[in-house]
Design a protein around this motif. Structure first.
Motif, PDB file in Angstrom:
ATOM      1  N   GLU A 172       4.791   9.900  -9.674  1.00 57.37           N
ATOM      2  CA  GLU A 172       4.245  10.177 -11.003  1.00 57.37           C
ATOM      3  C   GLU A 172       3.499  11.503 -11.053  1.00 57.37           C
ATOM      4  O   GLU A 172       3.565  12.234 -12.051  1.00 57.37           O
ATOM      5  N   ASP A 173       2.793  11.821  -9.951  1.00 57.73           N
ATOM      6  CA  ASP A 173       1.979  13.035  -9.936  1.00 57.73           C
ATOM      7  C   ASP A 173       2.779  14.295  -9.618  1.00 57.73           C
ATOM      8  O   ASP A 173       2.435  15.389 -10.090  1.00 57.73           O
ATOM      9  N   HIS A 174       3.846  14.145  -8.823  1.00 54.64           N
ATOM     10  CA  HIS A 174       4.481  15.347  -8.285  1.00 54.64           C
ATOM     11  C   HIS A 174       5.994  15.451  -8.534  1.00 54.64           C
ATOM     12  O   HIS A 174       6.498  16.550  -8.740  1.00 54.64           O
TER      13      HIS A 174
ATOM     14  N   GLU B 237      10.906  17.628 -12.153  1.00 60.05           N
ATOM     15  CA  GLU B 237      12.354  17.430 -12.278  1.00 60.05           C
ATOM     16  C   GLU B 237      13.018  18.522 -13.110  1.00 60.05           C
ATOM     17  O   GLU B 237      14.078  19.046 -12.740  1.00 60.05           O
ATOM     18  N   ASN B 238      12.422  18.881 -14.232  1.00 62.19           N
ATOM     19  CA  ASN B 238      13.031  19.911 -15.092  1.00 62.19           C
ATOM     20  C   ASN B 238      13.104  21.251 -14.376  1.00 62.19           C
ATOM     21  O   ASN B 238      14.094  21.991 -14.518  1.00 62.19           O
TER      22      ASN B 238
ATOM     23  N   LYS C 286       0.833  -1.206   0.000  1.00 64.86           N
ATOM     24  CA  LYS C 286       0.000   0.000   0.000  1.00 64.86           C
ATOM     25  C   LYS C 286       0.868   1.256   0.000  1.00 64.86           C
ATOM     26  O   LYS C 286       0.600   2.208  -0.743  1.00 64.86           O
ATOM     27  N   LEU C 287       1.910   1.251   0.845  1.00 65.94           N
ATOM     28  CA  LEU C 287       2.810   2.400   0.865  1.00 65.94           C
ATOM     29  C   LEU C 287       3.537   2.548  -0.469  1.00 65.94           C
ATOM     30  O   LEU C 287       3.730   3.664  -0.971  1.00 65.94           O
ATOM     31  N   ARG C 288       3.937   1.421  -1.050  1.00 63.58           N
ATOM     32  CA  ARG C 288       4.669   1.450  -2.322  1.00 63.58           C
ATOM     33  C   ARG C 288       3.803   2.035  -3.428  1.00 63.58           C
ATOM     34  O   ARG C 288       4.261   2.877  -4.216  1.00 63.58           O
ATOM     35  N   ASN C 289       2.548   1.599  -3.496  1.00 62.61           N
ATOM     36  CA  ASN C 289       1.638   2.116  -4.519  1.00 62.61           C
ATOM     37  C   ASN C 289       1.391   3.609  -4.327  1.00 62.61           C
ATOM     38  O   ASN C 289       1.331   4.377  -5.298  1.00 62.61           O
ATOM     39  N   LYS C 290       1.249   4.023  -3.084  1.00 63.50           N
ATOM     40  CA  LYS C 290       1.039   5.440  -2.792  1.00 63.50           C
ATOM     41  C   LYS C 290       2.274   6.252  -3.190  1.00 63.50           C
ATOM     42  O   LYS C 290       2.172   7.361  -3.733  1.00 63.50           O
ATOM     43  N   LEU C 291       3.439   5.676  -2.928  1.00 65.10           N
ATOM     44  CA  LEU C 291       4.693   6.356  -3.249  1.00 65.10           C
ATOM     45  C   LEU C 291       4.883   6.480  -4.765  1.00 65.10           C
ATOM     46  O   LEU C 291       5.288   7.537  -5.272  1.00 65.10           O
ATOM     47  N   ILE C 292       4.569   5.421  -5.494  1.00 71.70           N
ATOM     48  CA  ILE C 292       4.680   5.453  -6.952  1.00 71.70           C
ATOM     49  C   ILE C 292       3.764   6.532  -7.530  1.00 71.70           C
ATOM     50  O   ILE C 292       4.162   7.300  -8.417  1.00 71.70           O
ATOM     51  N   LYS C 293       2.549   6.607  -7.022  1.00 71.07           N
ATOM     52  CA  LYS C 293       1.609   7.620  -7.498  1.00 71.07           C
ATOM     53  C   LYS C 293       2.125   9.029  -7.192  1.00 71.07           C
ATOM     54  O   LYS C 293       2.017   9.952  -8.016  1.00 71.07           O
TER      55      LYS C 293
END
Length: 813
Positions: free
Chosen positions: A415-417, A422-423, A405-412
């Motif tokens: 991706e979102d933020h 990065e640029n 659950k933490l991993r999925n939240k972290l991946i999102k």
């Protein structure tokens, strides 16, 4: 069913009452945080157990109630060497302060019997579950297996403690443990039965003779001896209220140094004999093992695998018979105390004469039984098919549902933020204002806090110490202390953060802050934690680590020349450091500096670590250092000069001469984080490589259609997966065995991970052509970081030397 620790108390035994006012005065003066003028103070007695009387102290002011535990010697005349509460206090302090072994914190020891009649000590109260019945009634089969596996892991971790490094080197004699124990308990049995109550059992003397003739070979020098709990059984473990993990090992009355297999055999006694309240019954092996609980051989195989021990088939009869013999002697002593009126177990003690004789009979039945253990340990295929399928929900190297659950939240979140910014972060880092923090970074940190993705790196034991020292045991600040993950669990998350160089700091999981916070969590005193750690945990400030020096080969830290000289109530620091990560960051407020406090001490006792406020006069941040053209702004790596820097003596960490000890504690988890992040960096490289290969064409076809690319890409995937498994295994051993015993596989991970990442990232850069070398992609920066870690994380040559030495040591065994 499990019993809550608070459910095991009742009124104080009338024969064991004492002066509560005297106890209150003593506790108020000697226990940190104990209320001085409480509105409520009460004492009740734990009825479970037959050794040193144990009491629950509840003290309150208004609606606030604090709980403590008191253990004392029984009143009256006692057998020689028994009930040494000072030894219990000593081992609790050593383990609590210097290891990750789960024990309650020991606050104070009173050796003045005039206070409450006998010596006593006060320790932390642990709210959790205690399993009285080894059959674990009321639990599902998979939970029962988890409890037994956690017990094996806890015992293996306890047995891995280096007694010399934690101050227990003289806690007991190390040589001929079994021989001495037989004579000790034989003598105690004779003393307990000298007055005819209980009556002497002739089978006991025959058992003593058998044991004397079957003592297993022991190292006469005691070199292989370690810490022995002496009474390791499931009802002396406190489990977390809802999780299947041990939070406390209780009842250290019989602890000493010696043959650790005796602990394992003592825990296995329920398989052989079930000790009831009034008689000894058949054990689990004969009466039937409940579904989910491993067999005796399976439990022993689990322990041996975790502890790295050989299969003890030849000596197992002795170890179990010895445990039954010792149990019989203890029961005889309890019955003797019951006759005299000072047994701590109340009326249950009146049946211990019958129990003593039942254990003697059980010992002989076990000795005369033909088959005890199989010749070889179970291979692990004893897991039932349903349980094998259950591993998909969490196993040794399979993330649990909580981690997923933490991993999925972290991946999102990434991706979102993170990726979209990065640029922007890179533009600022390459501008004239690069030594400033992008405002969006602080906003993302606040969002990460709200998402529960903050300080995920903090180990459970460190979080518990911080909660005690910073928050006085309160739980309302838990958001600062992470998610309660192991190193293995954190590995799955740290890898995700490694996919972007900007991500770790957003979650307060970046270097060197994690390593510095770990140093404070493990070794800092309360004042140091309150002054610096709180701000680091909150992410309000950042830190730097100053060890490497330009004039010496710092891969051998004995070479460092920076001096830390005591001058009254201060230390004066002189020297130059470089590659001090984090020192350029405008938020950097505190440095941990390693230098020499005594140039004439033993080689590894010269160094110390000290906290230095970067605003202290004489601290000069001279310049940022470039890594392949990257200065890593706004974080940076600096050359720092210390010119007569005067800091308070209270800033020394742990004490003079403890620098190497602290460094070793820091290098395990902190440096393994780099390996975890490198797996993520390589995974990001694989992703970009594939995206490029399926979108760019050369010589009439896509790059992905060239046979040479396919072959090289496949090899990259193989090496990445191999490295990932190695890093996860290293994290798992770090959890189970500690830094020292896991140092070999940690060294392997430190060599394998950066070399693998370099290969994968180089391949990704090659596929991107000139773009891969530019700052238009993250690849060049990720590659530069990976290459740096082959030196910054300790040169490959040092790690290879460690691995080779350990292999040679195995060959000598």
């Amino acid at each position: 069913m499990a019993r809550s620790t608070s459910d095991l108390v009742s009124k104080v035994n009338p024969a064991q009452v004492f002066d509560l006012d005297a106890l209150l005065r003593y506790a108020s003066a000697n226990v940190s945080g104990f209320p001085h003028s409480p509105s409520h103070f009460s004492v009740s007695q734990f009825g479970h157990g037959q050794s040193n009387p144990t009491y629950l102290m509840e003290v309150g002011s208004g609606d606030s109630v604090k709980r403590y535990v008191l253990r004392k010697k029984p009143p009256g005349k006692l057998l020689a060497s028994a009930h040494a509460v000072d030894r219990e206090f000593q081992v609790l302090q050593a383990l609590g302060n210097r290891t990750q072994i789960p024990v309650p914190k020991a606050f104070c020891l009173c050796t003045d019997p005039s206070v409450i009649g006998t010596e006593f000590y006060i320790m932390e109260y642990l709210e959790g579950r205690i399993f009285i019945d080894p059959k674990l009634p009321g639990l599902a089969p998979e939970r029962k297996r988890a409890i037994y596996q956690e017990t094996a892991r806890t015992l293996a971790s306890l047995h891995s403690v280096n007694v010399d490094s934690v101050g227990l080197g003289k806690y007991g004699l190390r040589n001929n443990y079994c021989k001495r124990q037989i004579e000790r308990w034989a003598k105690q049995y004779v003393a307990s039965t000298s007055e005819g109550k209980p009556a002497r059992n002739p089978k006991m003397y025959q058992l003593i003779d058998w044991l004397r003739q079957h003592i297993p070979p022991e190292d006469s020098s005691g070199a292989t001896a370690g810490l022995v709990h002496g009474d390791f059984r499931i009802d002396n473990l406190v489990f977390h209220p809802v999780e299947d993990r041990v939070i406390g090992i209780l009842d250290w009355e019989l602890s000493t140094l010696g043959n650790q297999m005796c602990d394992v055999a003592f825990f296995c006694l329920p398989y052989v004999a079930h000790i009831g309240h009034e008689k000894v019954h058949k054990g689990l092996e004969l009466s039937g093992i409940p579904q989910g609980i491993p067999s005796q051989a399976e439990f022993l195989a689990e322990y041996c695998s975790l502890a790295g021990r050989r299969w003890p088939v030849a000596e197992w009869k002795f170890y179990v018979a010895f445990s039954l013999f010792r149990g019989a002697s203890i029961c005889a002593g309890i019955y003797n105390r019951w006759i005299k009126g000072n047994a701590s177990g109340g009326e249950r003690a009146q049946h211990t004469e019958v129990l003593a004789n039942g254990l003697i009979d059980a010992a002989w039945e076990f000795i005369e039984h033909e088959s005890v253990l199989p010749q070889h340990p179970p291979s692990g295929d004893y897991l039932k098919e349903s349980e094998m399928q259950g591993l998909s929900k969490g196993g040794k190297l399979v993330p649990s549902e909580k981690v997923l659950k933490l991993r999925n939240k972290l991946i999102k979140f990434m991706e979102d933020h993170i990726y979209p910014m990065e640029n922007e972060f890179n533009k600022l880092a390459q501008s004239e204002s690069r030594w400033t923090v992008h405002p969006e970074e602080e906003k993302l940190k606040e969002l990460a806090k709200r998402e529960g993705l903050w300080n995920l790196w903090i180990p459970l034991d460190s979080a518990a110490r911080a909660r005690d020292l910073l928050f006085n045991g309160r739980n309302n600040d838990d958001w600062l202390l992470g998610a309660g993950l192991t190193n293995l669990e954190y590995g799955y998350l740290c890898e995700i953060m490694g996919r972007s160089g900007w991500a770790p700091q957003i979650f307060n999981c970046g270097a060197p802050d994690t390593g510095n916070m770990e140093v404070l969590l493990r070794y800092g005193n309360k004042e140091q934690l309150q002054e610096w750690l709180m701000h680091l945990l909150e992410g309000k400030i950042r830190s730097g680590f100053a060890m490497t020096e330009p004039q010496v080969a710092s891969s051998d830290a004995t070479n460092i020349e920076c001096s830390i000289r005591r001058q009254g109530d201060t230390y004066i620091i002189n020297g130059t450091k470089w590659w001090t990560s984090g020192a350029m960051d405008p938020r950097c407020r505190i440095l941990i500096v390693m230098g020499k406090t005594d140039f004439n001490a033993a080689k590894h006792k010269q160094q110390s670590m000290i906290l230095v406020d970067v605003k202290t006069p004489g601290v000069h941040i001279k310049r940022p250092l470039m890594v392949f053209g990257f200065d890593d702004a706004p974080h940076g790596h600096a050359e720092v000069a210390f010119e007569n820097v005067c800091v308070p003596a209270k800033n020394i960490i742990l004490g003079e001469g403890r620098g190497f000890e602290i460094a070793q504690g820091r290098l395990g988890p902190g440096r393994l984080h780099h390996c975890m992040r490198l797996i993520g960096a390589a995974e990001r490289g694989m992703h970009l490589m594939v995206q490029r290969a399926v979108s760019r064409g050369t010589f009439g076809k896509l790059i992905a259609q060239h046979g040479s690319f396919l072959s090289d890409m496949a090899k990259c995937r193989i090496e990445l997966e191999q490295a990932r498994l190695l890093v996860l295994e290293a994290a798992d051993q770090l959890d189970r065995l500690g830094n020292k015993r896991a140092r070999g596989i940690i060294a392997m991970a430190k060599v394998a991970a950066p070399n693998m990442a370099l290969k994968v990232l180089d391949m990704a850069m090659q596929v991107h052509g000139a773009a891969g070398l530019s700052s238009d992609t993250v690849l060049a920066h990720l590659w530069a970081t990976a290459r740096t870690l082959r030196i910054a994380d300790g040169p490959d040559e040092v790690h290879l030397g460690t691995i080779a030495k350990l292999e040679l040591q195995k060959a000598k065994l």
